[in-house]
Design a protein around this motif. Structure first.
Motif, PDB file in Angstrom:
ATOM      1  N   PRO A   1       0.996  -0.887   0.261  1.00 16.97           N
ATOM      2  CA  PRO A   1      -0.559  -0.164  -0.252  1.00 16.97           C
ATOM      3  C   PRO A   1       0.524   0.891  -0.175  1.00 16.97           C
ATOM      4  O   PRO A   1       1.664   1.557   0.543  1.00 16.97           O
ATOM      5  N   SER A   2       0.074   2.402  -0.485  1.00 12.96           N
ATOM      6  CA  SER A   2       1.396   3.295  -0.834  1.00 12.96           C
ATOM      7  C   SER A   2       0.989   4.291   0.487  1.00 12.96           C
ATOM      8  O   SER A   2       0.165   3.630   1.537  1.00 12.96           O
ATOM      9  N   ASN A   3       2.032   4.639   1.076  1.00 10.99           N
ATOM     10  CA  ASN A   3       1.832   5.770   2.016  1.00 10.99           C
ATOM     11  C   ASN A   3       0.596   6.257   2.416  1.00 10.99           C
ATOM     12  O   ASN A   3      -0.053   6.997   3.103  1.00 10.99           O
ATOM     13  N   HIS A   4       0.079   7.430   1.169  1.00 11.70           N
ATOM     14  CA  HIS A   4      -0.801   8.213   1.056  1.00 11.70           C
ATOM     15  C   HIS A   4      -2.463   7.221   1.843  1.00 11.70           C
ATOM     16  O   HIS A   4      -2.911   7.525   2.609  1.00 11.70           O
ATOM     17  N   ASP A   5      -2.214   5.121   1.403  1.00 17.06           N
ATOM     18  CA  ASP A   5      -3.201   4.433   1.783  1.00 17.06           C
ATOM     19  C   ASP A   5      -2.951   4.085   3.347  1.00 17.06           C
ATOM     20  O   ASP A   5      -4.320   4.273   3.857  1.00 17.06           O
ATOM     21  N   MET A   6      -1.847   4.447   3.850  1.00 14.41           N
ATOM     22  CA  MET A   6      -1.814   4.162   5.438  1.00 14.41           C
ATOM     23  C   MET A   6      -1.818   5.204   6.005  1.00 14.41           C
ATOM     24  O   MET A   6      -2.666   4.991   7.096  1.00 14.41           O
ATOM     25  N   ASP A   7      -1.412   6.270   5.587  1.00 15.84           N
ATOM     26  CA  ASP A   7      -2.335   7.897   6.416  1.00 15.84           C
ATOM     27  C   ASP A   7      -3.587   7.738   6.214  1.00 15.84           C
ATOM     28  O   ASP A   7      -3.670   8.065   7.556  1.00 15.84           O
ATOM     29  N   GLY A   8      -3.849   6.850   5.616  1.00 14.29           N
ATOM     30  CA  GLY A   8      -5.505   7.716   5.687  1.00 14.29           C
ATOM     31  C   GLY A   8      -6.022   5.977   7.013  1.00 14.29           C
ATOM     32  O   GLY A   8      -7.278   6.223   7.265  1.00 14.29           O
ATOM     33  N   PHE A   9      -5.659   5.245   6.625  1.00 15.24           N
ATOM     34  CA  PHE A   9      -5.994   3.887   7.660  1.00 15.24           C
ATOM     35  C   PHE A   9      -5.479   4.925   8.901  1.00 15.24           C
ATOM     36  O   PHE A   9      -6.814   4.875  10.054  1.00 15.24           O
ATOM     37  N   VAL A  10      -4.478   5.208   9.238  1.00 15.65           N
ATOM     38  CA  VAL A  10      -3.720   5.899  10.424  1.00 15.65           C
ATOM     39  C   VAL A  10      -4.885   6.807  10.488  1.00 15.65           C
ATOM     40  O   VAL A  10      -5.870   6.774  11.614  1.00 15.65           O
ATOM     41  N   GLU A  11      -5.345   7.253   9.966  1.00 19.27           N
ATOM     42  CA  GLU A  11      -6.206   8.648   9.943  1.00 19.27           C
ATOM     43  C   GLU A  11      -7.160   8.208  10.958  1.00 19.27           C
ATOM     44  O   GLU A  11      -8.374   8.656  11.289  1.00 19.27           O
ATOM     45  N   TYR A  12      -8.319   7.171  10.147  1.00 19.06           N
ATOM     46  CA  TYR A  12      -9.463   7.029  10.401  1.00 19.06           C
ATOM     47  C   TYR A  12      -9.585   6.410  12.109  1.00 19.06           C
ATOM     48  O   TYR A  12     -10.458   6.470  12.567  1.00 19.06           O
ATOM     49  N   VAL A  13      -8.177   5.372  12.525  1.00 22.18           N
ATOM     50  CA  VAL A  13      -8.514   4.831  13.539  1.00 22.18           C
ATOM     51  C   VAL A  13      -8.080   5.679  14.565  1.00 22.18           C
ATOM     52  O   VAL A  13      -8.317   5.854  15.284  1.00 22.18           O
ATOM     53  N   ARG A  14      -6.951   7.159  14.313  1.00 22.15           N
ATOM     54  CA  ARG A  14      -6.924   8.787  15.094  1.00 22.15           C
ATOM     55  C   ARG A  14      -8.508   8.860  14.808  1.00 22.15           C
ATOM     56  O   ARG A  14      -8.895   9.412  16.336  1.00 22.15           O
ATOM     57  N   GLU A  15      -9.459   9.332  13.811  1.00 21.75           N
ATOM     58  CA  GLU A  15     -10.221  10.193  13.985  1.00 21.75           C
ATOM     59  C   GLU A  15     -11.800   9.241  14.276  1.00 21.75           C
ATOM     60  O   GLU A  15     -13.061  10.033  15.168  1.00 21.75           O
TER      61      GLU A  15
END
Length: 178
Positions: free
Chosen positions: A116-130
């Motif tokens: 997965p791209s860095n963007h893909d993983m950033d989106g996942f981490v953001e979901y977890v945080r939000e």
């Protein structure tokens, strides 16, 4: 190591980019997340492919959408290269060399675009945080994202190609064919 520009590698391995985006799209469909726009491949410009989708309803859905390419590309790399490795390298049968070489190219291309791209993983981490997940789950999500970001960074030393070749060799080695 020798240097080949990233745009050239991406052009030579474009089937892997297409499968990568299909991986995101499939997992959006499987998790009920609406897809608004898809670009499977664009020969010039960045990004070469993308999937724009709605918000994931659950943590599981967010994870599956983020790592969909890791699952699909790795599976295709393994299966396609296995079906080419057996006749070419195990049975030493060159009568089907052209289709087998095409399968190897497609399989290795898929494997090289599995991460997965860095963007893909950033989106996942953001979901977890939000979503209010904290503590161990947030740390685990960050750790997983960091590992995949390191894998993306290591592409400069052909880590993606090494991964694809290891995946391609796994089934034949597992069955004792090499």
């Amino acid at each position: 190591m020798f240097f080949i520009p990233g745009w050239l590698i991406e052009l030579l391995t474009f089937p892997g980019v297409i499968v990568h985006e299909i991986g995101h799209r499939i997992f959006c469909h499987l998790t009920g997340v609406p897809v608004y726009q898809v670009r499977y491949y664009k020969f010039w410009g960045k990004p070469s492919g993308f999937v724009i989708h709605g918000p994931a309803p659950t943590l599981k859905a967010a994870l599956l959408i983020a790592i969909g390419p890791l699952i699909l590309n790795t599976l295709l790399c393994s299966l396609l290269t296995f079906s080419a490795v057996v006749p070419l390298f195990i049975l030493k049968d060159s009568s089907t060399a052209f289709p087998d070489i095409l399968l190897m190219w497609f399989g290795i291309s898929a494997g090289m675009h599995a991460f997965p791209s860095n963007h893909d993983m950033d989106g996942f981490v953001e979901y977890v945080r939000e979503d209010g997940h904290g503590g161990p789950l947030l740390w685990l999500a960050h750790g997983f994202a960091v590992l995949l970001k390191i894998a993306n960074f290591l592409r400069v030393v052909w880590f993606d190609a090494i991964y694809a070749v290891l995946v391609a060799a796994f089934l034949p080695l597992m069955f004792g064919l090499f």
